[in-house]
Scaffold this motif. Structure first.
Motif, short mmCIF file in Angstrom:
data_model
loop_
_atom_site.label_atom_id
_atom_site.label_comp_id
_atom_site.label_asym_id
_atom_site.label_seq_id
_atom_site.Cartn_x
_atom_site.Cartn_y
_atom_site.Cartn_z
N SER A 278 3.44 11.75 -4.41
CA SER A 278 3.21 10.54 -3.61
C SER A 278 1.88 10.58 -2.86
CB SER A 278 4.36 10.33 -2.62
OG SER A 278 4.45 11.44 -1.74
N ASN A 279 1.48 11.76 -2.39
CA ASN A 279 0.19 11.86 -1.70
C ASN A 279 -0.98 11.98 -2.67
OD1 ASN A 279 0.90 11.77 1.11
ND2 ASN A 279 1.83 13.78 0.87
N LEU A 280 -0.74 12.60 -3.82
CA LEU A 280 -1.80 12.70 -4.82
C LEU A 280 -2.20 11.34 -5.36
CD1 LEU A 280 -0.72 15.88 -6.83
CD2 LEU A 280 -2.56 15.68 -5.16
N MET A 281 -1.29 10.37 -5.26
CA MET A 281 -1.59 9.01 -5.71
C MET A 281 -2.81 8.44 -4.99
SD MET A 281 2.28 7.49 -5.88
CE MET A 281 1.66 5.85 -5.55
N ILE A 282 -3.06 8.93 -3.77
CA ILE A 282 -4.20 8.43 -2.99
C ILE A 282 -5.51 8.64 -3.76
CG2 ILE A 282 -5.53 8.77 -0.86
CD1 ILE A 282 -2.87 9.70 0.44
N ALA A 283 -5.57 9.71 -4.53
CA ALA A 283 -6.81 10.04 -5.24
C ALA A 283 -7.04 9.15 -6.46
CB ALA A 283 -6.78 11.51 -5.68
N PHE A 284 -5.99 8.47 -6.95
CA PHE A 284 -6.12 7.76 -8.22
C PHE A 284 -5.85 6.26 -8.14
CE2 PHE A 284 -4.63 12.13 -9.04
CZ PHE A 284 -5.73 12.60 -9.75
N LYS A 288 -6.63 3.55 -2.79
CA LYS A 288 -6.39 4.85 -2.14
C LYS A 288 -5.08 4.85 -1.33
CE LYS A 288 -10.47 5.91 -3.67
NZ LYS A 288 -10.61 6.67 -4.92
N GLN A 289 -4.02 4.38 -1.97
CA GLN A 289 -2.73 4.28 -1.30
C GLN A 289 -1.75 5.34 -1.78
OE1 GLN A 289 -2.45 -0.05 -2.35
NE2 GLN A 289 -1.49 -0.20 -0.33
N GLY A 290 -0.97 5.89 -0.82
CA GLY A 290 0.16 6.71 -1.17
C GLY A 290 1.34 5.81 -1.46
N LEU A 291 2.44 6.39 -1.96
CA LEU A 291 3.61 5.59 -2.28
C LEU A 291 4.13 4.85 -1.05
CD1 LEU A 291 5.71 4.74 -4.36
CD2 LEU A 291 6.98 6.84 -3.85
N TYR A 292 4.11 5.51 0.10
CA TYR A 292 4.60 4.88 1.34
C TYR A 292 3.68 3.76 1.79
CZ TYR A 292 1.43 8.63 2.76
OH TYR A 292 0.36 9.48 2.85
N ASP A 293 2.39 3.82 1.43
CA ASP A 293 1.48 2.71 1.74
C ASP A 293 1.85 1.48 0.92
OD1 ASP A 293 -0.34 3.95 3.60
OD2 ASP A 293 -1.13 5.12 1.94
N TYR A 294 2.18 1.70 -0.35
CA TYR A 294 2.56 0.58 -1.20
C TYR A 294 3.82 -0.10 -0.67
CZ TYR A 294 -0.70 1.24 -5.09
OH TYR A 294 -1.83 1.30 -5.87
N ILE A 295 4.81 0.70 -0.30
CA ILE A 295 6.08 0.13 0.14
C ILE A 295 5.93 -0.58 1.49
CG2 ILE A 295 8.48 0.65 0.72
CD1 ILE A 295 8.30 3.04 -1.17
N SER A 296 5.18 0.03 2.41
CA SER A 296 5.01 -0.57 3.74
C SER A 296 3.87 -1.59 3.78
CB SER A 296 4.77 0.51 4.78
OG SER A 296 3.59 1.25 4.48
N LYS A 297 3.15 -1.73 2.66
CA LYS A 297 2.05 -2.68 2.53
C LYS A 297 0.99 -2.43 3.61
CE LYS A 297 3.09 -6.92 1.33
NZ LYS A 297 3.72 -8.26 1.27
N THR A 298 0.49 -1.20 3.64
CA THR A 298 -0.57 -0.83 4.59
C THR A 298 -1.76 -0.23 3.85
OG1 THR A 298 0.50 1.34 4.91
CG2 THR A 298 1.03 -0.40 6.49
N LEU A 299 -2.90 -0.27 4.52
CA LEU A 299 -4.14 0.27 3.97
C LEU A 299 -4.78 1.19 5.01
CD1 LEU A 299 -5.65 -3.05 2.57
CD2 LEU A 299 -4.58 -1.25 1.20
N VAL A 300 -5.35 2.29 4.54
CA VAL A 300 -6.12 3.17 5.42
C VAL A 300 -7.58 2.99 5.03
CG1 VAL A 300 -6.54 5.52 6.18
CG2 VAL A 300 -4.23 4.80 5.63
N VAL A 301 -8.40 2.52 5.96
CA VAL A 301 -9.77 2.15 5.65
C VAL A 301 -10.75 2.87 6.56
CG1 VAL A 301 -9.03 -0.13 4.87
CG2 VAL A 301 -9.75 0.17 7.24
N GLN A 302 -12.01 2.86 6.12
CA GLN A 302 -13.07 3.41 6.95
C GLN A 302 -13.31 2.46 8.13
OE1 GLN A 302 -14.77 6.20 6.67
NE2 GLN A 302 -14.06 6.92 4.68
N ASN A 303 -13.40 3.00 9.31
CA ASN A 303 -13.63 2.20 10.50
C ASN A 303 -15.11 1.84 10.57
OD1 ASN A 303 -13.16 0.85 12.84
ND2 ASN A 303 -12.83 2.66 14.11
N GLN A 304 -15.45 0.61 10.16
CA GLN A 304 -16.84 0.20 10.12
C GLN A 304 -17.39 0.00 11.52
OE1 GLN A 304 -18.43 0.11 7.27
NE2 GLN A 304 -16.59 0.55 6.06
N LYS A 305 -18.52 0.61 11.80
CA LYS A 305 -19.14 0.44 13.12
C LYS A 305 -19.89 -0.88 13.18
CE LYS A 305 -19.75 5.41 13.89
NZ LYS A 305 -20.71 6.50 14.19
N LYS A 306 -19.73 -1.54 14.30
CA LYS A 306 -20.39 -2.84 14.50
C LYS A 306 -21.78 -2.66 15.13
CE LYS A 306 -16.07 -5.37 15.03
NZ LYS A 306 -15.28 -6.26 15.88
#
Length: 306
Positions: A278-284, A288-306
């Motif tokens: 489930s965590n290795l899925m992030i690489a492919f 870049k989502q793990g299985l729990y990201d897909y189910i909870s519909k969340t994204l982990v993104v780079q925090n862009q500086k303003k």
């Protein structure tokens, strides 16, 4: 309209089977925990045998049924495996299917198996990539997403190693706090406690130690939950480890997630931990989502500086 092909559906099915096996494994561990070690099932049909057969046969079957029926009739219209491979299920009118229709479709999958797998191989040759159970239940498996993603433009997603680094920092912080609090509480509660006694306690060599250790584990799980749920749903949108590496978490609309959604994601991350890929899925995966990201519909993104 593009239909989900044979290999894509095979990959999704493999992930779902692995997830169901992980769920069943939890029940087996619970059985081993509550069953005394000296009660070994015998061949004469004893009561312990019946309990064991119940867990081996009935629990995985019910888990599989509820897994498929629940997810395919949910707002996602897809199992976790289908979501990973960007597929969802609908009826001939393009509508979501009900829980009982999804249940009926699941039962029909056994008929596809009883035909020596021909019912499944039909996916490769039929015009709309339908298996035998798709024809009978009048369902289609579509390639794509059942929800809008038009808001997602050129977002930079956090890769495997960045998330691994953030997780490592959080794990170090949590372990330090939990061990420090645990040792403090034990030493305060027992003036005769020494470091050697504390180490012996962690070995849990008697019933009293097991109960104390169980309480510490329960407390640490609660602390872990509050740690992740609080920080992920806060204005920072990330744990201290994520903030150090400039990451944040959002929903599919780019908004902050709620405390309870963060709580659900944490529980899912623990359960998905039993499925080692489930965590290795992030690489492919594309985002870049793990299985729990897909189910909870969340994204982990780079925090862009303003």
């Amino acid at each position: 309209m593009i239909y989900g092909g044979f290999w894509r559906r095979l990959g999704a099915g493999f992930l779902d089977v692995m997830s169901i096996n992980a769920i069943s494994r939890i029940f087996f561990w619970l059985y081993e925990f509550i069953t005394p070690a000296h009660l070994i099932p015998s061949a004469d049909g004893s009561e312990v045998d019946m309990i064991l057969y119940f867990y081996i046969g009935f629990i995985p079957l019910v888990s599989a049924w509820f897994f498929y029926a629940f997810f395919q009739s949910s707002k996602f219209q897809a199992t976790p495996g289908m979501m990973v491979f960007s597929m969802y299920i609908e009826d001939y009118d393009g509508r979501p299917i009900s829980f009982w229709r999804a249940s009926f479709r699941w039962v029909l999958t056994f008929l596809s198996l009883l035909t020596l797998g021909i019912g499944y191989f039909m996916i490769a040759f039929t015009p709309r990539k339908q298996a035998f159970h798709d024809y009978i239940s009048q369902t289609l498996v579509i390639k794509g997403f059942s929800f809008s993603e038009s808001h997602i433009d050129k977002i930079k997603y956090a890769g495997f190693w960045k998330r691994f680094g953030a997780g490592l920092i959080d794990a170090l912080i949590l372990n330090f706090i939990i061990l420090a609090l645990g040792a403090f509480i034990i030493f305060i509660g027992n003036a005769q406690m020494t470091w050697q006694n504390f180490i012996d306690l962690l070995k849990a060599e008697n019933l009293r130690d097991i109960k104390i250790l169980g309480g510490l584990i329960t407390a640490s799980l609660l602390f872990n939950w509050l740690y992740y749920a609080f920080f992920l749903s806060s204005k920072y949108q990330g744990t201290p480890g994520m903030k150090i590496i400039s990451l944040k978490i959002t929903d599919y609309l780019g908004k902050r997630i709620s405390f309870w959604r963060a709580s659900g994601r944490y529980v899912l991350s623990v359960l998905c931990g039993f499925f080692y890929g489930s965590n290795l899925m992030i690489a492919f995966t594309p985002r870049k989502q793990g299985l729990y990201d897909y189910i909870s519909k969340t994204l982990v993104v780079q925090n862009q500086k303003k």
